[in-house]
Design an enzyme around this catalytic site. Sequence first.
Site, PDB file in Angstrom:
ATOM      1  CB  THR A   6      10.322   3.107   4.627  1.00  0.00           C
ATOM      2  OG1 THR A   6       9.663   3.661   3.700  1.00  0.00           O
ATOM      3  CG2 THR A   6       8.984   2.512   5.783  1.00  0.00           C
ATOM      4  CE1 TYR A 152       7.370  17.812  -2.314  1.00  0.00           C
ATOM      5  CE2 TYR A 152       8.555  19.862  -2.804  1.00  0.00           C
ATOM      6  CZ  TYR A 152       8.456  18.636  -1.938  1.00  0.00           C
ATOM      7  OH  TYR A 152       9.069  18.538  -0.761  1.00  0.00           O
TER       8      TYR A 152
END
Length: 242
Positions: A6, A152
């Site tokens: 998206t 991360y």
Amino acid sequence: MVTGGTSGLGLAMASALASAGATVALTGRSGGRASSVAAELPGAVGIELDVRDESSVARAVDQVWSRLGGIDMLVNNAGIGMRTVNPRFLTHPQGFWEVPVDGFRAVVETNLTGYFLVAREVVPRMLEAGAGRIINISTSDPTMRRVGFVPYGPSRAGSEALSRVMAADLRGTGITVNLLLPGGLTDTGMVPPEAVTEGRTLLESAVMGPPIVWLASDDAAGVHDERIVAVEFEQWLRDRKG
């Protein structure tokens, strides 16, 4: 099927694939947003999917398989970045011991476990069909070990190792597995605004378009266990042909 489609890299890849004539299912945690974004792309469909949740993954893959009549390519892209645990991670990095446990788990569950769960659900169907392609989105090596980049960095290092094992497990089955990464900081919204003013240049997410379209093409049939850097794609392709 493009997870996390998206926005950011996912949307750029979904857009490129749709423009090239592919029927694309893009997913997002919000089904409404996924459907809204998909409505802007030719022939695309939006599907709700939380890659951290096994039941959500099973439900979404069932829906995509049914609506598309199969899945020729899975693009494992859904991920969250350092901003979720440290909004100023580039200018004010924090030690790993300062990272909230729930933040660590959320990033690893999305960026690593999520890749595993979606591929685990899709691969048996691809094996039965006798073919398929999996593209796992990664990041540059320095990002995996940069100061202040827990969780991360480890999550992306783990997903890259996962990809290599997946490629080994699937060699000779008709299913290919490859890695694709931008090759630098990109305009995905994961980079703090103040960092951009310090002379850093952000890549456009559209850099992922040409390599992902090529990886979906007949020319990429049989390409397996490769690590492709988007900013170096044209040179990589020339070297491959040469």
